[in-house]
Write an enzyme that holds these catalytic residues in place. Structure first.
Site, PDB file in Angstrom:
ATOM      1  N   PRO A  59       1.393  27.153   1.743  1.00 46.08           N
ATOM      2  CG  PRO A  59       0.257  24.841   0.938  1.00 46.08           C
ATOM      3  CD  PRO A  59       0.371  26.237   1.881  1.00 46.08           C
ATOM      4  CD  GLU A  60      -1.014  30.198   0.318  1.00 43.64           C
ATOM      5  OE1 GLU A  60      -2.168  30.373   0.656  1.00 43.64           O
ATOM      6  OE2 GLU A  60       0.020  29.717   1.065  1.00 43.64           O
TER       7      GLU A  60
END
Length: 177
Positions: A59-60
């Site tokens: 999810p960066e």
């Protein structure tokens, strides 16, 4: 600053390289959520066993960051299109979906997860350590090789494997059957 950030990133990259070069298989047992760095660490493992309720994701992108070093690993596990979607969308996926796209090795029942992980690890540990180590080395070494060079590397490892005590005793056991 940039130099400190590069040093920090390089430490993680070196860990991934060390994991690849470790002579024994590294097994990740994932229960719960493996996201961002945790997902990267699992992806760097040779085998990923997940409970059926486990979740995976990078999810960066949702915080303006990039799973930069992990891409080198992820791209070798799943298709290019799927890798792009995982890193560009930042979605969290189920263990079943991770299995279906080739990101993980197996999905195990939640109720028997610990026993199944232990059984898998014991079965793997019972294999010829020289054969497993040589196989791991060759598999990852082939990443950067042409087809012909990969075959030649296979020829070399084949010859080395035949000279090991594990192989000689294994052939003797086979012939006695």
């Amino acid at each position: 600053g940039p130099l400190e950030n590069m040093a920090d990133a390089r430490n993680l990259a070196e860990l991934f390289v060390e994991m690849r070069h470790h002579p024994r298989p590294i097994v990740a047992a994932v229960r719960g959520r493996a996201l961002a760095g945790g997902c990267g660490l699992a992806t760097a493992s040779d085998v990923i066993l997940a409970s059926e309720t486990a979740q995976f994701g990078y999810p960066e992108v949702n915080i303006g960051f990039v799973p930069a070093m992990v891409m080198a690993l992820l791209r070798r596990s799943v298709s290019e299109k799927r890798a792009f979607e995982l890193i560009a969308m930042g979605d969290v996926i189920s263990a079943q979906m991770a299995y279906e796209i080739g990101m993980i090795t197996r999905v195990l029942a939640e109720e028997t997860f610990d026993l199944e992980v232990e059984s898998y690890a014991a079965k793997l540990a019972a294999k010829s350590s020289s054969a497993v180590s040589l196989s791991k080395h060759l598999l990852y070494h082939m990443d950067a090789l042409s087809f012909e060079a990969a075959l030649e590397a296979g020829v070399q490892v084949n010859a080395i494997a035949r000279a090991t005590e594990d192989c000689r005793s294994g052939i003797e056991r086979f012939l006695r059957r």
